[in-house]
Design a protein around this motif. Structure first.
Motif, PDB file in Angstrom:
ATOM      1  N   GLY A 110     -50.880 -48.456  21.849  1.00  0.00           N
ATOM      2  CA  GLY A 110     -50.090 -48.614  20.634  1.00  0.00           C
ATOM      3  C   GLY A 110     -48.827 -47.805  20.592  1.00  0.00           C
ATOM      4  N   THR A 111     -48.208 -47.881  19.404  1.00  0.00           N
ATOM      5  CA  THR A 111     -46.928 -47.219  19.190  1.00  0.00           C
ATOM      6  C   THR A 111     -47.136 -45.721  19.069  1.00  0.00           C
ATOM      7  OG1 THR A 111     -46.647 -49.093  17.737  1.00  0.00           O
ATOM      8  CG2 THR A 111     -44.829 -47.557  17.886  1.00  0.00           C
ATOM      9  N   ILE A 112     -46.297 -44.973  19.713  1.00  0.00           N
ATOM     10  CA  ILE A 112     -46.389 -43.521  19.613  1.00  0.00           C
ATOM     11  C   ILE A 112     -45.217 -43.039  18.780  1.00  0.00           C
ATOM     12  CG2 ILE A 112     -46.481 -41.396  20.919  1.00  0.00           C
ATOM     13  CD1 ILE A 112     -47.128 -43.602  23.267  1.00  0.00           C
ATOM     14  N   MET A 136     -50.900 -49.727  27.304  1.00  0.00           N
ATOM     15  CA  MET A 136     -51.191 -51.087  26.856  1.00  0.00           C
ATOM     16  C   MET A 136     -50.156 -51.514  25.827  1.00  0.00           C
ATOM     17  SD  MET A 136     -54.628 -52.419  25.046  1.00  0.00           S
ATOM     18  CE  MET A 136     -54.879 -54.152  24.711  1.00  0.00           C
ATOM     19  N   GLY A 137     -49.482 -52.601  26.074  1.00  0.00           N
ATOM     20  CA  GLY A 137     -48.576 -53.158  25.084  1.00  0.00           C
ATOM     21  C   GLY A 137     -47.139 -52.729  25.261  1.00  0.00           C
ATOM     22  N   SER A 138     -46.262 -53.517  24.671  1.00  0.00           N
ATOM     23  CA  SER A 138     -44.839 -53.227  24.795  1.00  0.00           C
ATOM     24  C   SER A 138     -44.470 -51.884  24.209  1.00  0.00           C
ATOM     25  CB  SER A 138     -44.027 -54.296  24.072  1.00  0.00           C
ATOM     26  OG  SER A 138     -44.533 -55.549  24.338  1.00  0.00           O
ATOM     27  N   CYS A 139     -45.216 -51.461  23.203  1.00  0.00           N
ATOM     28  CA  CYS A 139     -44.875 -50.204  22.556  1.00  0.00           C
ATOM     29  C   CYS A 139     -44.955 -49.044  23.523  1.00  0.00           C
ATOM     30  CB  CYS A 139     -45.803 -49.945  21.383  1.00  0.00           C
ATOM     31  SG  CYS A 139     -45.357 -50.882  19.954  1.00  0.00           S
ATOM     32  N   CYS A 169     -47.701 -58.140  23.450  1.00  0.00           N
ATOM     33  CA  CYS A 169     -47.658 -57.568  22.105  1.00  0.00           C
ATOM     34  C   CYS A 169     -48.575 -58.339  21.193  1.00  0.00           C
ATOM     35  CB  CYS A 169     -46.238 -57.576  21.569  1.00  0.00           C
ATOM     36  SG  CYS A 169     -46.091 -56.764  19.978  1.00  0.00           S
ATOM     37  N   PRO A 170     -49.851 -58.089  21.189  1.00  0.00           N
ATOM     38  CA  PRO A 170     -50.587 -57.263  22.134  1.00  0.00           C
ATOM     39  C   PRO A 170     -50.940 -58.062  23.388  1.00  0.00           C
ATOM     40  CG  PRO A 170     -52.080 -58.147  20.511  1.00  0.00           C
ATOM     41  CD  PRO A 170     -50.728 -58.676  20.173  1.00  0.00           C
ATOM     42  N   PRO A 171     -51.240 -57.382  24.495  1.00  0.00           N
ATOM     43  CA  PRO A 171     -51.729 -58.107  25.668  1.00  0.00           C
ATOM     44  C   PRO A 171     -53.086 -58.714  25.348  1.00  0.00           C
ATOM     45  CG  PRO A 171     -51.241 -55.805  26.173  1.00  0.00           C
ATOM     46  CD  PRO A 171     -51.200 -55.938  24.713  1.00  0.00           C
TER      47      PRO A 171
ATOM     48  N   HIS B 222     -46.394 -43.809  11.638  1.00  0.00           N
ATOM     49  CA  HIS B 222     -45.282 -44.251  10.798  1.00  0.00           C
ATOM     50  C   HIS B 222     -44.229 -44.887  11.689  1.00  0.00           C
ATOM     51  CE1 HIS B 222     -42.276 -44.536   7.829  1.00  0.00           C
ATOM     52  NE2 HIS B 222     -41.516 -43.600   8.348  1.00  0.00           N
ATOM     53  N   ARG B 223     -44.227 -46.226  11.714  1.00  0.00           N
ATOM     54  CA  ARG B 223     -43.407 -46.919  12.697  1.00  0.00           C
ATOM     55  C   ARG B 223     -42.116 -47.465  12.091  1.00  0.00           C
ATOM     56  NH1 ARG B 223     -47.743 -50.755  15.652  1.00  0.00           N
ATOM     57  NH2 ARG B 223     -48.310 -51.416  13.582  1.00  0.00           N
ATOM     58  N   CYS B 224     -41.702 -46.920  10.955  1.00  0.00           N
ATOM     59  CA  CYS B 224     -40.421 -47.320  10.361  1.00  0.00           C
ATOM     60  C   CYS B 224     -40.398 -48.805  10.000  1.00  0.00           C
ATOM     61  CB  CYS B 224     -39.252 -47.028  11.279  1.00  0.00           C
ATOM     62  SG  CYS B 224     -39.493 -45.674  12.395  1.00  0.00           S
ATOM     63  N   ASP B 243     -47.145 -59.039  10.468  1.00  0.00           N
ATOM     64  CA  ASP B 243     -48.355 -59.114  11.286  1.00  0.00           C
ATOM     65  C   ASP B 243     -48.801 -57.742  11.732  1.00  0.00           C
ATOM     66  OD1 ASP B 243     -48.843 -61.850  11.410  1.00  0.00           O
ATOM     67  OD2 ASP B 243     -47.211 -62.113  12.841  1.00  0.00           O
ATOM     68  N   ARG B 244     -47.858 -56.856  11.867  1.00  0.00           N
ATOM     69  CA  ARG B 244     -48.176 -55.550  12.452  1.00  0.00           C
ATOM     70  C   ARG B 244     -48.427 -54.479  11.401  1.00  0.00           C
ATOM     71  NH1 ARG B 244     -45.370 -58.751  15.524  1.00  0.00           N
ATOM     72  NH2 ARG B 244     -45.876 -58.805  17.715  1.00  0.00           N
ATOM     73  N   TRP B 245     -48.386 -54.838  10.117  1.00  0.00           N
ATOM     74  CA  TRP B 245     -48.717 -53.826   9.106  1.00  0.00           C
ATOM     75  C   TRP B 245     -50.212 -53.584   9.110  1.00  0.00           C
ATOM     76  CZ3 TRP B 245     -45.750 -56.608   4.623  1.00  0.00           C
ATOM     77  CH2 TRP B 245     -44.378 -56.579   4.919  1.00  0.00           C
TER      78      TRP B 245
HETATM   79  S1  SF4 Z   1     -49.463 -55.154  19.317  1.00  0.00           S
HETATM   80 FE1  SF4 Z   1     -47.307 -54.917  19.765  1.00  0.00          FE
HETATM   81  S2  SF4 Z   1     -46.541 -53.629  18.097  1.00  0.00           S
HETATM   82 FE2  SF4 Z   1     -48.750 -53.417  18.128  1.00  0.00          FE
HETATM   83  S3  SF4 Z   1     -49.129 -51.609  19.370  1.00  0.00           S
HETATM   84 FE3  SF4 Z   1     -49.284 -53.400  20.692  1.00  0.00          FE
HETATM   85  S4  SF4 Z   1     -47.256 -53.623  21.593  1.00  0.00           S
HETATM   86 FE4  SF4 Z   1     -47.044 -52.298  19.818  1.00  0.00          FE
END
Ligand code: SF4
Lengths: 236, 556
Positions: A110-112, A136-139, A169-171, B222-224, B243-245
């Protein structure tokens, strides 16, 4: 049982073993389980000769304990990868451990963000060597959809070294399994985590020997005002 | 429960002030100016009369639900907007606007009137930089304490590096360890912990095995999201973000929140056929999301990856397959468009309907299985009944919504109370439980799954018989949308976790001037200290599980 104890089992008499094996392989009601390809390949010799390194790498890749580590959306797909239908356990890599001290592999799902990055580093540092990281993932590659955010670290590699990146996103779970399989392959081939010193960081020392570089770098560190930057926007 | 609008009891019919003028009369001198928002009348008041105004609105006009607090910086002033509504009648709404001066943005805190204002105002302080007088604990909530500047204020320079000496991060726990007076113990739970459902950090003070104090520390994800939405265009670019909230597979429910707000802002009518598809998709998402909630709750209470978790995952896989057929994605659907949905049901339609029907046919048995394994299990009962008690008045004061509120007997569901989509044409019930404890919240979710199944079934019936030439999935929407300058709207839908609202202020361009997300989890999580103080620590973990928070939505 007790009566048989009196005649000790003779370990150095390979005769016994051979006979037993032959009985299993050819005897009546032979059980297929014992006629594996592996056994045929070994022939009658019960030894495998290999380098200890190779053996250890094979062991490492064949039994990986994953850290139970959820960050963001990708962790939901990661949970699906662990559970029914996809079942990562089939690939010898599916025991989620709650404590970093028992884990070999950390999947960063996930997003860091700035507040979490130091904590993630801490978790990574607590893992025993050798340790491996799957992003894992684009983030975890670039910050993904949130790349422009003021608070988002532009990829896990800014914080910890990453062995395998799984884009998406997500894989899908299948993609993550592929990523883990690739990691196992790399481990089995003896490649371990790269150290994240980037080429541009080395540039300024390019004519020095490796040890000298380390010394030089160590000299530059002043422990009192070590700083940490949250803004990674201008790192190439 | 019927789907009709709740009518006041016969006899003493007390008409509460609802229209703009009636409220203006009630507030009298307090009102400095008036504004008109798309959803509600707005009243501008002075910053030192916030408590008086809100108390009067709450006690004399029945506005007992502070749904959201939006803060923003305008050219010449700072503004805090309090969106009030009422639990009994969701369609009564009022906005209270508190402007403060640019050079000294201080405003009175609403916390003594509505407890939920506590976190909302901390967020406003953190991101915008408004100071609240009288606030019990005004510090940063989403960003680290060391952050410099307020990122959503107007002249914030995002490229300036945030430099923090490593000393500050050296050992965040050091001082807590050193405390040697008193006989309490301090325990950090999270941010990396299997029971926190993501990256929540719960600072707990224990007295023996009892919880003396908990302080949820959020912001690790907190992803802005608000900034992202403010820099994207209405028509297509914002839709992927909802979708990502709440990413625990409530994608379509979240998309609907944005779609509803933006459609009302731009006066877009959605064709009926598209509404039915939306309703069906959204309820599938709700099932998916509640399954995860039930599965992880069992995980929290029983302690390991048990059969229940795997069963829940199995059923989620089924819904995800259906949703994948419908939208093309397993989780991040991006299926809604302003004015409709992106494409029609997949061909061959019969097969698709059959897939859904198979799922619905199997569902009662699956639910039965869950009841056997979970709710009728004595261990779980003794762990959850009468633990984590949340009385209805407290829940209201904290702005709790969704299954958390309905588990405390508050009969509040936006699908019925402020109808949208196709819900008011269908036959279903709002589920409430009176237990107020962890068990009730679990039960509400499990029963809601059955209600969602009912809704889906009716939608499938309708879609099957829909005449082919009337399958209109998309209204005519212009390529670029530019709502009028200063048009403001606050609209909410019933997400999987509760009231998911969105405030948009248009500024005359194709991007929103301010985009604020009211997340149900944010408000629900605030009730955690109320539920756990004085209880045992395992009960605190159970309460946290029963709140079913998703950190992506808490932190946004
Ligand atoms: S699904 Fe997309 S936005 Fe969510 S953590 Fe994975 S790569 Fe990032």
């Amino acid at each position: 049982m007790s009566s048989e104890r009196d005649t000790p089992f003779v370990t150095d008499d390979t005769q016994v073993q051979t006979e037993t094996r032959d009985a299993r392989m050819t005897g009546a009601g032979a059980d297929n389980r014992f006629n594996s390809k592996l056994r045929e390949a070994f022939g009658s010799s019960p030894f495998i000769l290999t380098k200890f390194d190779n053996f250890m790498n094979w062991v490492r890749g064949s039994s990986m304990f994953m850290l139970q580590f959820g960050i963001a959306c990708c962790s939901i797909e990661m949970m699906h990868t662990y559970s029914v239908k996809h079942d990562l356990d089939r690939f010898a890599a599916g025991v989620p451990r709650a404590s970093p001290r028992q884990a070999d592999v950390i999947i960063v799902p996930g997003t860091i963000v700035s507040k979490f990055a130091p904590r993630m580093k801490r978790v990574y540092d607590q893992m025993p060597e050798p340790k491996f990281v799957v992003g894992m993932g684009s983030c975890t590659i670039s910050g993904g959809p949130f790349q422009e955010g003021y608070n988002v670290i532009k990829g896990a590699e800014e914080v910890i070294p990453v062995d395998i990146h799984v884009p998406g996103c997500p894989p899908r779970p299948e993609a993550l399994i592929y990523g883990v399989a690739k990691l196992q392959q790399r481990i089995a081939e003896g490649e371990s985590s790269p150290v994240t010193v980037k080429p541009y960081e080395l540039e300024q020392f390019n004519d020095l020997e490796q040890d000298e570089i380390v010394d030089k770098l160590a000299e530059q560190i002043d422990e009192d005002d070590l700083v940490m930057r949250y803004n990674w926007a201008d790192s190439p | 429960m019927s789907l009709e609008e709740p009518t006041p009891e016969d006899g003493a019919v007390e008409v509460l002030p609802t229209e703009g003028d009636e409220i203006a009369d009630l507030l009298g001198d307090l009102v400095v100016d008036r504004e008109e928002h798309v959803n509600a009348p707005g009243f501008v008041i002075r910053p030192d009369t916030v408590q008086e105004t809100l108390t009067r609105l709450r006690d004399e006009a029945g506005f007992d639900h502070l749904s959201c607090v939006t803060a923003e910086e305008r050219e010449d002033r700072y503004e805090s907007i309090y969106h009030l509504t009422s639990f009994d009648d969701r369609q009564r709404e009022v906005s209270v606007i508190v402007p403060t001066a640019k050079d000294d943005p201080v405003s009175e805190s609403a916390e003594p009137v509505f407890r939920t204002a506590d976190w909302h105002e901390r967020e406003a302080y953190d991101l915008i930089g408004i100071d609240y007088d009288d606030h019990p604990d005004l510090r940063r909530i989403l960003l680290p304490d060391t952050w410099q500047g307020h990122p959503l204020s107007q002249n914030y320079d995002q490229d300036r590096p945030q430099i923090v000496t490593l000393k500050e991060w050296e050992n965040p726990l050091a001082e807590d360890h050193r405390e040697d007076e008193g006989d309490t113990m301090y325990v950090n739970i999270g941010p990396h912990h299997p029971a926190t459902h993501g990256v929540l950090h719960v600072k707990t003070v224990l007295d023996g095995e009892q919880v003396a104090d908990v302080d949820p520390d959020i912001g690790y994800l907190h992803r802005c999201e608000e900034q992202m939405c403010q820099t994207k265009t209405y028509r297509h670019q914002i839709m992927p973000y909802p979708d990502r909230w709440d990413y625990a597979s409530s994608g379509l429910l979240n998309e609907w929140a944005y779609a509803r707000a933006a459609e009302d802002l731009n006066d877009i009518e959605v064709p009926e056929y598209a509404q039915i598809i939306r309703t069906m998709g959204a309820e599938l998402c709700r099932i998916c999301s509640h399954m995860l909630a039930v599965g992880t709750f069992a995980l929290d209470v029983y302690g390991d990856f048990t059969a229940i978790f795997m069963y829940a995952m199995r059923d989620r896989e089924k819904t995800q397959n259906i949703l994948e057929d419908l939208t093309g994605q397993r989780m991040m659907f991006n299926y809604f468009r302003l004015g409709g949905v992106v494409w029609d049901l997949p061909e061959p339609r019969d097969e698709f309907f059959e897939l859904i029907r198979d799922f619905l046919d199997d569902l009662p048995e699956a639910v039965e299985e869950y009841h056997d394994l979970i709710t009728s299990n004595e261990i779980l009962q003794s762990r959850t009944i009468d633990t984590g008690v949340l009385p209805p008045e407290v829940a209201k004061s904290y702005g709790a919504t969704g299954p958390v509120a309905r588990g405390s007997g508050i009969d509040y569901d936006l699908r019925r109370d402020d109808p949208y989509g196709y819900y008011d044409e269908l036959e279903w019930d709002v589920i409430t439980e009176d237990g107020c404890d962890n068990f009730s919240r679990l039960l509400v979710r499990m029963r809601e799954v059955e209600e969602s199944a009912k809704i889906i079934e009716q939608c499938v019936d309708l879609l099957e018989d829909w005449p082919e030439e009337e399958r209109n999935i998309q209204a005519n929407v212009p390529r670029t949308l530019r709502p009028d300058d200063d048009k403001e709207i606050y609209r909410a839908v019933e997400g999987a976790k509760g009231e998911l609202g969105i405030y948009i202020r248009a500024d005359g361009t194709e991007k929103p001037g301010r985009f604020k997300i009211r997340s149900p989890c944010f408000s629900n999580l605030q009730t955690l200290p109320e539920m756990s103080n004085g209880e045992y620590i395992p009960d605190m973990v159970a309460s946290l599980g029963s709140l079913d928070i998703v950190l992506g939505e808490v932190d946004r």
